[in-house]
Design a protein around this motif. Structure first.
Motif, PDB file in Angstrom:
ATOM      1  N   LEU A   1       7.787   2.042  -7.699  1.00 45.07           N
ATOM      2  CA  LEU A   1       7.345   2.714  -6.480  1.00 45.07           C
ATOM      3  C   LEU A   1       6.562   3.970  -6.820  1.00 45.07           C
ATOM      4  O   LEU A   1       6.982   4.777  -7.643  1.00 45.07           O
ATOM      5  N   ARG A   2       5.416   4.121  -6.185  1.00 45.65           N
ATOM      6  CA  ARG A   2       4.567   5.288  -6.358  1.00 45.65           C
ATOM      7  C   ARG A   2       4.076   5.719  -4.987  1.00 45.65           C
ATOM      8  O   ARG A   2       3.953   4.921  -4.082  1.00 45.65           O
ATOM      9  N   GLY A   3       3.806   7.010  -4.867  1.00 45.10           N
ATOM     10  CA  GLY A   3       3.215   7.493  -3.620  1.00 45.10           C
ATOM     11  C   GLY A   3       4.218   8.225  -2.741  1.00 45.10           C
ATOM     12  O   GLY A   3       5.340   8.538  -3.143  1.00 45.10           O
ATOM     13  N   LYS A   4       3.768   8.473  -1.518  1.00 46.74           N
ATOM     14  CA  LYS A   4       4.527   9.245  -0.540  1.00 46.74           C
ATOM     15  C   LYS A   4       5.907   8.638  -0.295  1.00 46.74           C
ATOM     16  O   LYS A   4       6.018   7.438  -0.047  1.00 46.74           O
ATOM     17  N   ARG A   5       6.934   9.461  -0.407  1.00 46.64           N
ATOM     18  CA  ARG A   5       8.341   9.104  -0.162  1.00 46.64           C
ATOM     19  C   ARG A   5       8.917   8.150  -1.211  1.00 46.64           C
ATOM     20  O   ARG A   5      10.003   7.629  -1.022  1.00 46.64           O
ATOM     21  N   SER A   6       8.229   7.905  -2.327  1.00 49.12           N
ATOM     22  CA  SER A   6       8.762   6.985  -3.330  1.00 49.12           C
ATOM     23  C   SER A   6      10.080   7.486  -3.907  1.00 49.12           C
ATOM     24  O   SER A   6      10.994   6.688  -4.148  1.00 49.12           O
TER      25      SER A   6
ATOM     26  N   LYS B   1       0.816  -1.217   0.000  1.00 49.81           N
ATOM     27  CA  LYS B   1       0.000   0.000   0.000  1.00 49.81           C
ATOM     28  C   LYS B   1       0.851   1.270   0.000  1.00 49.81           C
ATOM     29  O   LYS B   1       0.332   2.353  -0.230  1.00 49.81           O
ATOM     30  N   SER B   2       2.151   1.114   0.244  1.00 43.32           N
ATOM     31  CA  SER B   2       3.052   2.264   0.217  1.00 43.32           C
ATOM     32  C   SER B   2       4.463   1.771  -0.102  1.00 43.32           C
ATOM     33  O   SER B   2       4.764   0.587   0.070  1.00 43.32           O
ATOM     34  N   PRO B   3       5.337   2.668  -0.561  1.00 40.73           N
ATOM     35  CA  PRO B   3       6.714   2.259  -0.820  1.00 40.73           C
ATOM     36  C   PRO B   3       7.415   1.695   0.416  1.00 40.73           C
ATOM     37  O   PRO B   3       8.166   0.730   0.327  1.00 40.73           O
ATOM     38  N   SER B   4       7.131   2.270   1.587  1.00 40.30           N
ATOM     39  CA  SER B   4       7.798   1.780   2.800  1.00 40.30           C
ATOM     40  C   SER B   4       7.381   0.343   3.118  1.00 40.30           C
ATOM     41  O   SER B   4       8.219  -0.475   3.500  1.00 40.30           O
TER      42      SER B   4
END
Length: 125
Positions: A86-91, A46-49
């Motif tokens: 990677l997409r999204g916040k902090r990618s 759901k997120s890069p992290s």
């Protein structure tokens, strides 16, 4: 060609008998595998992290499982590699971190399981 009227294991496989706690036996067909090629595994987060934490966990499980069953992974360039989108916040931070690590993800301390190479394109050899 296999005779479609016979079970698939009847043309060369063997079977292993397994017992359960009730004492009942079950036969499972087995085959000797000498070569496995072109395996693909899809992993989404759901997120890069989340994804960057999950990749080493998944690959460690793959390495241990393959080793347990006697498979050897070819880690040479062009063989075992990963595409990462990677997409999204902090990618952008994670992409920069991968670049600083030589486009490699460390996989931990599993014997025979070195860093995973990240690539931008795939060429089937």
């Amino acid at each position: 060609k296999r005779d479609v009227g016979r079970p698939f294991w009847a043309s060369g496989g063997s079977s292993v008998r397994w017992g359960d706690a009730s004492g009942a036996d079950d036969e499972t067909p087995t085959f000797e595998v000498t070569y496995v090629d072109d395996e693909l595994m899809m992993l989404a987060g759901k997120s890069p992290s989340v994804l960057m934490v999950a990749i080493p966990i998944m690959m460690t499980a793959v390495c241990r499982s393959f080793s347990f069953f006697g498979f050897h992974i070819n880690w040479k360039p062009g063989k075992t590699e990963a595409f990462i989108n990677l997409r999204g916040k902090r990618s952008a931070e994670y992409v920069a971190q991968l670049a600083m690590n030589g486009s490699m993800i460390e996989l931990g301390d599993v014997p025979g399981c070195p860093s995973l190479r990240i690539v931008r394109q795939y060429s089937h050899l």
